[in-house]
Each structure stands twice: as C-alpha cells, then as structure tokens.
Enzyme design. Structure first.
Site, PDB file in Angstrom:
ATOM      1  N   ASN A 160       0.807  -1.223   0.000  1.00 61.74           N
ATOM      2  CA  ASN A 160       0.000   0.000   0.000  1.00 61.74           C
ATOM      3  C   ASN A 160       0.840   1.273   0.000  1.00 61.74           C
ATOM      4  O   ASN A 160       0.402   2.290  -0.522  1.00 61.74           O
ATOM      5  CB  ASN A 160      -0.918  -0.031   1.240  1.00 61.74           C
TER       6      ASN A 160
ATOM      7  N   TYR B 295       2.563  10.281 -11.836  1.00 63.56           N
ATOM      8  CA  TYR B 295       1.806   9.480 -10.858  1.00 63.56           C
ATOM      9  C   TYR B 295       1.018   8.390 -11.586  1.00 63.56           C
ATOM     10  O   TYR B 295       1.043   7.220 -11.193  1.00 63.56           O
ATOM     11  CB  TYR B 295       0.861  10.376 -10.025  1.00 63.56           C
TER      12      TYR B 295
ATOM     13  N   GLU C 170      -4.523  11.471   3.719  1.00 64.22           N
ATOM     14  CA  GLU C 170      -3.502  12.531   3.655  1.00 64.22           C
ATOM     15  C   GLU C 170      -2.910  12.659   2.245  1.00 64.22           C
ATOM     16  O   GLU C 170      -2.001  13.451   2.005  1.00 64.22           O
ATOM     17  CB  GLU C 170      -2.394  12.233   4.672  1.00 64.22           C
ATOM     18  N   PHE C 171      -3.428  11.836   1.318  1.00 74.42           N
ATOM     19  CA  PHE C 171      -2.884  11.753  -0.048  1.00 74.42           C
ATOM     20  C   PHE C 171      -2.728  13.131  -0.714  1.00 74.42           C
ATOM     21  O   PHE C 171      -1.660  13.454  -1.236  1.00 74.42           O
ATOM     22  CB  PHE C 171      -3.821  10.857  -0.861  1.00 74.42           C
TER      23      PHE C 171
HETATM   24  P1  NDP Z   1      -1.705   8.585   2.880  1.00 67.18           P
HETATM   25  O1  NDP Z   1      -0.773   9.699   2.558  1.00 67.18           O
HETATM   26  O2  NDP Z   1      -2.774   8.803   3.887  1.00 67.18           O
HETATM   27  O3  NDP Z   1      -0.868   7.276   3.297  1.00 67.18           O
HETATM   28  C1  NDP Z   1       0.283   6.899   2.585  1.00 67.18           C
HETATM   29  C2  NDP Z   1       1.034   5.863   3.398  1.00 67.18           C
HETATM   30  O4  NDP Z   1       2.189   5.447   2.639  1.00 67.18           O
HETATM   31  C3  NDP Z   1       1.537   6.416   4.705  1.00 67.18           C
HETATM   32  O5  NDP Z   1       1.333   5.465   5.725  1.00 67.18           O
HETATM   33  C4  NDP Z   1       3.020   6.630   4.470  1.00 67.18           C
HETATM   34  O6  NDP Z   1       3.748   6.411   5.680  1.00 67.18           O
HETATM   35  C5  NDP Z   1       3.322   5.512   3.472  1.00 67.18           C
HETATM   36  N1  NDP Z   1       4.533   5.783   2.738  1.00 67.18           N
HETATM   37  C6  NDP Z   1       4.764   6.774   1.833  1.00 67.18           C
HETATM   38  N2  NDP Z   1       6.041   6.738   1.429  1.00 67.18           N
HETATM   39  C7  NDP Z   1       6.632   5.704   2.079  1.00 67.18           C
HETATM   40  C8  NDP Z   1       7.939   5.176   2.093  1.00 67.18           C
HETATM   41  N3  NDP Z   1       8.920   5.697   1.344  1.00 67.18           N
HETATM   42  N4  NDP Z   1       8.200   4.104   2.878  1.00 67.18           N
HETATM   43  C9  NDP Z   1       7.234   3.562   3.641  1.00 67.18           C
HETATM   44  N5  NDP Z   1       5.970   4.026   3.681  1.00 67.18           N
HETATM   45  C10 NDP Z   1       5.683   5.091   2.905  1.00 67.18           C
HETATM   46  O7  NDP Z   1      -2.358   8.179   1.472  1.00 67.18           O
HETATM   47  P2  NDP Z   1      -3.358   6.987   1.047  1.00 67.18           P
HETATM   48  O8  NDP Z   1      -3.727   6.160   2.199  1.00 67.18           O
HETATM   49  O9  NDP Z   1      -4.414   7.602   0.244  1.00 67.18           O
HETATM   50  O10 NDP Z   1      -2.399   6.181   0.065  1.00 67.18           O
HETATM   51  C11 NDP Z   1      -2.159   4.785   0.169  1.00 67.18           C
HETATM   52  C12 NDP Z   1      -2.056   4.181  -1.219  1.00 67.18           C
HETATM   53  O11 NDP Z   1      -3.304   4.343  -1.883  1.00 67.18           O
HETATM   54  C13 NDP Z   1      -1.015   4.814  -2.124  1.00 67.18           C
HETATM   55  O12 NDP Z   1      -0.363   3.791  -2.845  1.00 67.18           O
HETATM   56  C14 NDP Z   1      -1.838   5.681  -3.072  1.00 67.18           C
HETATM   57  O13 NDP Z   1      -1.211   5.881  -4.306  1.00 67.18           O
HETATM   58  C15 NDP Z   1      -3.081   4.822  -3.196  1.00 67.18           C
HETATM   59  N6  NDP Z   1      -4.286   5.494  -3.655  1.00 67.18           N
HETATM   60  C16 NDP Z   1      -4.787   6.575  -2.988  1.00 67.18           C
HETATM   61  C17 NDP Z   1      -5.944   7.186  -3.458  1.00 67.18           C
HETATM   62  C18 NDP Z   1      -6.515   8.410  -2.810  1.00 67.18           C
HETATM   63  O14 NDP Z   1      -7.315   9.109  -3.463  1.00 67.18           O
HETATM   64  N7  NDP Z   1      -6.190   8.713  -1.565  1.00 67.18           N
HETATM   65  C19 NDP Z   1      -6.657   6.654  -4.617  1.00 67.18           C
HETATM   66  C20 NDP Z   1      -6.038   5.526  -5.250  1.00 67.18           C
HETATM   67  C21 NDP Z   1      -4.904   4.964  -4.752  1.00 67.18           C
HETATM   68  P3  NDP Z   1       4.985   7.285   6.194  1.00 67.18           P
HETATM   69  O15 NDP Z   1       4.839   8.667   5.636  1.00 67.18           O
HETATM   70  O16 NDP Z   1       4.856   7.210   7.684  1.00 67.18           O
HETATM   71  O17 NDP Z   1       6.191   6.569   5.685  1.00 67.18           O
HETATM   72  C1  8X3 Z   2      -5.375   8.619  -6.487  1.00 65.42           C
HETATM   73  C2  8X3 Z   2      -6.608   8.894  -7.275  1.00 65.42           C
HETATM   74  O1  8X3 Z   2      -7.519  10.207  -9.256  1.00 65.42           O
HETATM   75  O2  8X3 Z   2      -6.227  11.419  -7.576  1.00 65.42           O
HETATM   76  O3  8X3 Z   2      -4.688   7.535  -6.994  1.00 65.42           O
HETATM   77  O4  8X3 Z   2      -5.123   9.962  -9.089  1.00 65.42           O
HETATM   78  S1  8X3 Z   2      -6.341  10.179  -8.339  1.00 65.42           S
END
Ligand code: NDP
Ligand code: 8X3
Length: 256
Positions: free
Chosen positions: A91, A157, A193-194
């Site tokens: 993830n 991305y 937090e994305f």
């Molecule tokens: P958050 O920013 O809330 O969480 C991201 C997580 O990834 C954090 O726990 C962070 O932990 C961890 N992370 C980032 N970089 C590293 C690293 N170098 N090493 C280890 N851990 C890392 O975002 P989301 O929960 O939304 O994102 C999770 C996944 O879901 C991602 O892959 C994202 O691309 C994907 N996604 C998100 C969407 C959205 O709209 N939010 C939609 C589609 C997919 P820490 O900073 O403590 O290392």
């Molecule tokens: C995150 C969803 O549409 O912002 O993966 O790229 S979007």
C-alpha cells in the site's frame, strides 16, 4: 471463505489512510498484523490500539520502502514467528505535485517512482520467495484508477500506477502454479492525507479536492481488500476498481 484468524498480514504504509484502515480491518478479522512505514510513532499508537481492541498480535517496524537494503534487512531480521507472511498488502505510496510534464519537478518524479514502483518491487522481492517456498500466500497491491485512465498533469503518478497494474498482471503470470494469489485494488478518490502529500503540505488546496462530493473513505477501500483476501483459496480476485458514486472517471466528478 478463507479465514484470516492467525494469518500474518503485512501492510506497508500503515501509518495513515488506506494502510491504517487495512491494518484495522484485518485485525478485526483476527489476523496477526505486521506493519511498516517511516513514522514509527504513529505505528506505535496504532499497534497499541489494535492489540487493545482486537487482542491480536501486532508487530511493527520503521521502514522506508525506497531503500532496498533496509527492506531486505528488516524482513530478514523479523522474529521467526513473524516471517511466514500470508498476505502482503503493498500500500505504501504517494503522489507529489500536479504539474504538466514540461514543468514537473524531477525530485517529485523520483520520489513517486522510487516509492510506488521500486518500493513495491523491493518489498515484493523480499517477501515472495518465502511464499513460494511455503506454497501459499496472497499479494494485494493498491493501484489506482490512475493506473487505468490518465488525467491532465497526472503524468508520472499515473505512470507509476500503470506500472503497478503491469506488475500485478506480470506477477500473476510468474506465480502461475505456485498457489499464490495476486490482486490489485484500484480506488478513485479517497479522503486521506494523499492530497496534502501531493501538494507538499498545502492543506487548503488538499481540502478543495474533496469539496462538494462524497469521496471514498479509507475504510471503504479496506473492505475491498478484505473481500479479496477472504475468498476461497481457488478464487483469485484479479482487479477491483472502486470509485465514489460521485466520480464517474478521473476527470468527471459530480460536485454539489
Ligand atoms: P496517505 O498519505 O494517507 O498514506 C500513505 C502511506 O504510505 C503512509 O502510511 C506513508 O507512511 C506511506 N509511505 C509513503 N512513502 C513511504 C515510504 N517511502 N516508505 C514507507 N511508507 C511510505 O495516502 P493513502 O492512504 O491515500 O495512500 C495509500 C495508497 O493508496 C497509495 O499507494 C496511493 O497511491 C493509493 N491510492 C490513494 C488514493 C486516494 O485518493 N487517496 C486513490 C487511489 C490509490 P509514512 O509517511 O509514515 O512513511
Ligand atoms: C489517487 C486517485 O484520481 O487522484 O490515486 O489519481 S487520483
């Protein structure tokens, strides 16, 4: 149904958002939770709360998935009882910037490629040989709708999430005959937090992303991940696309 009781589920990026919700959802089902992220203080708090609420074993470690040596050493150094990982939820990931490609920051590109593509590969490479040797396991990658459709300024991305889709499909081919399942769960907009990370900490700009629509919650995505993991062993859910009802595509979003 596959019971998750006593299964070891390893979630990367469990300190926030979707990863944190996955850790919680698997703990609720009785799995033993192994978690990693860079912010160990957050993992410590989550570990305490999961152990108290669900009474499951929890183990965590600080990890930057971009560092291949750190990834390999951390997994080798796990206590023996945590080594036989049953489910890997890849993830950890992020977006940085939303710039047209000619204006993109090289450092943003490197961070996304290093985390979303190379980090996922490093973790998978460290975990998969054990799964193959045991003849069981399940890799669940968190992709994105951005791995199916481009949107303006999504360039790098989106490319990383297209790569996650390709790696999920390629892994299924390479693991044929091993009994190991490979799924990808690909969400649309999820409020985590994305966007704040994407906009380098600009909370105001991040909040606007979700204004006027009902986005997915990280729990919604965790339920889809759990669905994949709990199918009977002969069922492999290959790809799940889960979107907010208000989002018809990456670019068509209904805002009230
Ligand atoms: P958050 O920013 O809330 O969480 C991201 C997580 O990834 C954090 O726990 C962070 O932990 C961890 N992370 C980032 N970089 C590293 C690293 N170098 N090493 C280890 N851990 C890392 O975002 P989301 O929960 O939304 O994102 C999770 C996944 O879901 C991602 O892959 C994202 O691309 C994907 N996604 C998100 C969407 C959205 O709209 N939010 C939609 C589609 C997919 P820490 O900073 O403590 O290392
Ligand atoms: C995150 C969803 O549409 O912002 O993966 O790229 S979007």
């Amino acid at each position: 149904m596959t019971s998750l009781k006593k299964m070891i589920v390893f979630v990367t990026g469990a300190s926030s958002g979707i990863g944190r919700s996955c850790a919680r959802a698997f703990a609720r089902e009785g799995a033993s939770i192994l978690m990693a992220a860079r912010r160990a203080d957050r993992l410590n708090d989550l570990a305490k709360s999961l152990a108290a609420e669900y009474g499951v074993p929890v183990y965590f470690f600080a990890l930057d998935v971009r560092n291949q040596v750190e990834v390999a050493q951390s997994l080798t150094a796990l206590p023996d009882e945590w080594k036989p990982i049953d489910v890997l939820v890849n993830n950890a990931g992020l977006s940085r910037g939303l710039d047209k490609l000619p204006d993109g920051l090289i450092s943003d590109w490197e961070e996304m490629i290093d985390t979303n593509v190379k980090g996922l590969l490093f973790v998978s490479r460290a975990v998969l040989p054990g799964m193959v040797a045991r003849g069981r396991g399940h890799v669940i990658n968190i992709g994105s709708i951005a791995g199916h459709e481009l949107y303006p300024a999504g360039n790098v991305y989106c490319a990383t999430k297209f790569a996650v889709k390709a790696l999920s499909r390629g892994l299924r081919l390479d693991l044929s005959g091993t009994n190991i399942r490979v799924s990808t769960v690909d969400p649309g907009m999820v409020e985590t937090e994305f966007s704040e990370v994407r906009f380098h900490g600009d909370a105001g700009r991040a909040a606007k992303v979700y204004q006027g629509l009902t986005p997915l919650s990280p729990e919604d995505v965790a339920e889809a991940v759990l669905f994949c993991a709990t199918r009977p062993p002969h069922v492999n859910i290959s790809e799940v696309i889960v979107m907010p009802t208000d989002q018809a595509s990456t670019t068509m979003i209904h805002r009230r």
